[in-house]
Scaffold this active site. Structure first.
Site, PDB file in Angstrom:
ATOM      1  N   GLY A   9      -2.619  -9.071  -0.923  1.00 33.40           N
ATOM      2  CA  GLY A   9      -3.382  -8.000  -0.737  1.00 33.40           C
ATOM      3  C   GLY A   9      -3.957  -8.026   0.643  1.00 33.40           C
ATOM      4  O   GLY A   9      -4.447  -6.879   1.081  1.00 33.40           O
ATOM      5  N   PRO A  69       1.459 -13.326  -0.655  1.00 36.56           N
ATOM      6  CA  PRO A  69       1.340 -12.069   0.652  1.00 36.56           C
ATOM      7  C   PRO A  69       2.748 -11.417   0.420  1.00 36.56           C
ATOM      8  O   PRO A  69       3.924 -12.048   0.119  1.00 36.56           O
ATOM      9  CB  PRO A  69       1.259 -13.104   1.617  1.00 36.56           C
ATOM     10  N   GLY A  70       2.782 -10.101   0.565  1.00 37.58           N
ATOM     11  CA  GLY A  70       3.828  -9.371   0.602  1.00 37.58           C
ATOM     12  C   GLY A  70       3.740  -8.495   2.220  1.00 37.58           C
ATOM     13  O   GLY A  70       4.384  -8.586   3.003  1.00 37.58           O
ATOM     14  N   ARG A  71       2.866  -7.323   2.009  1.00 42.40           N
ATOM     15  CA  ARG A  71       2.724  -6.441   3.204  1.00 42.40           C
ATOM     16  C   ARG A  71       2.537  -7.090   4.547  1.00 42.40           C
ATOM     17  O   ARG A  71       3.209  -7.052   5.466  1.00 42.40           O
ATOM     18  CB  ARG A  71       1.677  -5.716   2.612  1.00 42.40           C
ATOM     19  N   ARG A 131       5.472   6.369   1.102  1.00 40.24           N
ATOM     20  CA  ARG A 131       4.183   5.732   1.354  1.00 40.24           C
ATOM     21  C   ARG A 131       3.354   7.165   1.813  1.00 40.24           C
ATOM     22  O   ARG A 131       2.134   7.455   1.323  1.00 40.24           O
ATOM     23  CB  ARG A 131       3.850   4.656   2.148  1.00 40.24           C
ATOM     24  N   TYR A 133       0.575   8.256  -0.872  1.00 39.69           N
ATOM     25  CA  TYR A 133      -0.846   7.681  -0.630  1.00 39.69           C
ATOM     26  C   TYR A 133      -1.312   8.353   0.403  1.00 39.69           C
ATOM     27  O   TYR A 133      -2.521   8.043   0.919  1.00 39.69           O
ATOM     28  CB  TYR A 133      -0.936   6.215  -0.232  1.00 39.69           C
ATOM     29  N   CYS A 167      13.654  18.648  -1.320  1.00 39.40           N
ATOM     30  CA  CYS A 167      12.809  19.881  -1.743  1.00 39.40           C
ATOM     31  C   CYS A 167      11.792  19.874  -2.404  1.00 39.40           C
ATOM     32  O   CYS A 167      11.567  20.122  -3.414  1.00 39.40           O
ATOM     33  CB  CYS A 167      13.966  20.622  -2.488  1.00 39.40           C
ATOM     34  N   GLU A 168      10.554  19.458  -1.612  1.00 39.69           N
ATOM     35  CA  GLU A 168       9.134  19.206  -1.830  1.00 39.69           C
ATOM     36  C   GLU A 168       8.479  19.413  -0.707  1.00 39.69           C
ATOM     37  O   GLU A 168       8.544  18.859   0.308  1.00 39.69           O
ATOM     38  CB  GLU A 168       9.329  17.663  -2.396  1.00 39.69           C
TER      39      GLU A 168
HETATM   40  C1  LIG Z   1       1.760  -6.271  -5.205  1.00 38.88           C
HETATM   41  C2  LIG Z   1       1.251  -7.490  -5.483  1.00 38.88           C
HETATM   42  C3  LIG Z   1       1.269  -8.658  -4.393  1.00 38.88           C
HETATM   43  C4  LIG Z   1       1.358  -8.415  -2.885  1.00 38.88           C
HETATM   44  O1  LIG Z   1       0.368  -7.520  -2.502  1.00 38.88           O
HETATM   45  P1  LIG Z   1       0.438  -7.281  -0.916  1.00 38.88           P
HETATM   46  O2  LIG Z   1      -0.562  -6.344  -0.659  1.00 38.88           O
HETATM   47  O3  LIG Z   1       1.663  -6.755  -0.422  1.00 38.88           O
HETATM   48  O4  LIG Z   1       0.076  -8.553  -0.230  1.00 38.88           O
HETATM   49  C5  LIG Z   1       1.001 -10.109  -4.856  1.00 38.88           C
HETATM   50  N1  LIG Z   1       0.682 -10.176  -6.009  1.00 38.88           N
HETATM   51  C6  LIG Z   1       0.708  -9.496  -7.250  1.00 38.88           C
HETATM   52  C7  LIG Z   1       0.502  -9.922  -8.617  1.00 38.88           C
HETATM   53  C8  LIG Z   1       0.769  -8.010  -6.888  1.00 38.88           C
HETATM   54  O5  LIG Z   1       1.107  -6.866  -7.899  1.00 38.88           O
END
Ligand SMILES: *Cc1c(COP(=O)(O)O)cnc(C)c1O
Length: 431
Positions: free
Chosen positions: A239, A274-276, A312, A316, A342-343
């Site tokens: 997150g 972490p992802g983003r 995105r 959002y 086409c949107e």
């Molecule tokens: C989406 C998600 C993440 C990653 O979130 P980021 O905002 O990309 O860091 C981590 N854990 C869970 C359970 C998620 O659903």
């Protein structure tokens, strides 16, 4: 920090001129910098080096095998939310004992697959899911390691679609209820309680919501302690936000320090997902201007990437920075940068100040490495685009652009709609 910078007036990824990739493979495509990816992972992971921890990259942010393999090489684990993501993580060489599996709707076959693979733990999101995992593990003569994903009821102050830890969200189990479920889990024969999980949302740009969530989880841990339940893994989810526009998210080091201060004295292994923050600014979307036009004094730049490639902005209203691949001294205009779909919701930017652009010129949509390709679709029967990895002065295609055959793969005609091959040719529909 990232490795997409101008040299003179031309945008590079590491030492590779982006225009040269575009000329070689066509547009649009996603482009990632290996150096940025590795650097982001190391900075994040090393911020927690003073405590036992495990960094599980969130596969849903970017599931490309080459990217997962890079994470595996760096010692990272994976946070998966489906059987398909588990398959990818394993295929890429991430060790099963570093994989956690989260998600509100795990199906029986997915649970079985994860048990078979012997993953680190399930983050369980409902009492019924707990019962099902116990039953399946029993049938397989295994013990399933679990954490309950709790919903701490914290407002992460982010976009409502990516807030996940509020009472009204579908995720997790609320804390009072979780105490009861842990007590039940304690008695289930094929369940081993390993941890507590929580994930409160995405693109969070302050430390305080994480700390508030952690405080609530600590209270729960103390209560579980009284019930003789020891928590080995504390999974705080992902997150942490990034800068798309003007946001000033905490540096991973500050985020880590605040969390570790709050964790002092607890004997747990911290799990982070972490992802983003790892991949978001390590990737861009490169697209080409097809046409420019003016309607009622409004400027439109029509490009060859659309909402099916990067959703995105449409989904959002997210801001993505846009830069020309070749910078020129021209007057600036205010324009909507739109795709071919086409949107009316198909745009990459609205009312954006940008240098005047002409057909055939390339532009880069910055900060597109996370939730870019992974959320893309074939809407409007558009083949999904290529993914490229830049590494020093070289680049490699890490996913081929789809072709028309890919679009119809798996589709079948019912018998009475079948036409003989000859028939198709005769009608001029054959290829
Ligand atoms: C989406 C998600 C993440 C990653 O979130 P980021 O905002 O990309 O860091 C981590 N854990 C869970 C359970 C998620 O659903």
């Amino acid at each position: 920090m990232h490795d997409f910078v101008y040299k003179k007036n031309e945008l590079y990824s590491e030492q590779v001129p982006i225009a040269s990739i575009a000329r070689a493979i066509g547009t649009p495509f996603y482009l990632y910098s290996r150096h940025t990816l590795e650097n982001h992972y190391r900075v994040f992971d090393s911020a927690f080096s003073s405590i036992p921890h495990l960094t599980c990259f969130s596969v849903k942010a970017n599931f490309n095998l080459a990217i997962l393999r890079i994470m595996a090489h760096l010692g990272g684990g994976a946070d998966v939310v489906s059987g398909g993501e588990l398959y990818r993580a394993l295929y890429a060489g991430i060790s099963p004992n570093k994989i956690v599996y989260t998600g509100v709707g795990k199906k029986g076959d997915e649970i079985e697959y994860a048990l078979e693979a012997n993953i680190l733990m399930f983050n369980v999101e409902s009492p019924e899911e707990l019962s099902l995992i116990n039953r399946i593990a029993g049938r397989m003569k295994k013990k399933a390691r679990i954490a309950l994903r709790v919903n701490p009821d914290i407002n992460p102050r982010t976009h409502p679609y990516i807030a996940t830890g509020l009472r009204e969200n579908k995720f997790g189990i609320n804390i009072p209820h979780a105490v009861k479920e842990y007590a039940r889990a304690q008695k289930l024969k094929n369940i081993e309680i390993a941890g507590i999980g929580c994930h409160i949302g995405s693109q969070i740009v302050e430390v305080s919501p994480f700390l508030e969530a952690l405080k609530r989880v600590k209270i729960l841990m103390a209560e579980l302690n009284k019930m003789k339940i020891t928590i080995q893994y504390l999974d705080l989810g992902g997150g942490l936000g990034i800068t798309y526009d003007q946001e000033e998210p905490p540096h991973p080091r500050d985020y880590a320090e605040s969390l570790m201060k709050e964790l002092k004295g607890l004997q747990v292994t911290l799990i982070l997902e972490p992802g983003r923050v790892i991949v978001g600014n390590a990737g861009i979307l490169v697209t080409q201007v097809l046409y420019t036009k003016k309607n009622n004094r409004k400027n439109f730049v029509i490009v060859d990437a659309g909402m099916n490639d990067l959703i995105r902005p449409s989904l959002y209203g997210a801001y993505q920075k846009i830069q020309p691949v070749i910078r020129a001294k021209r007057k600036t205009i205010i324009a909507d940068i739109v795709g071919p779909i086409c949107e009316s919701g198909d745009f990459l930017a609205k009312d954006r100040k940008i240098q005047m652009l002409k057909a055939h010129e390339f532009i880069a949509v910055m900060g597109a490495g996370a939730y870019g390709f992974s959320m893309s679709s074939n809407y409007n029967s558009r083949p999904r685009i290529a993914e490229v990895l830049a590494d020093k002065n070289r680049f490699s295609i890490i996913r081929e652009r789809e072709c028309y055959d890919d679009l119809i793969r798996g589709e079948r005609m019912p018998d009475d709609l079948k036409i003989s091959e000859f028939g198709i040719r005769k009608q001029g529909l054959g290829i």
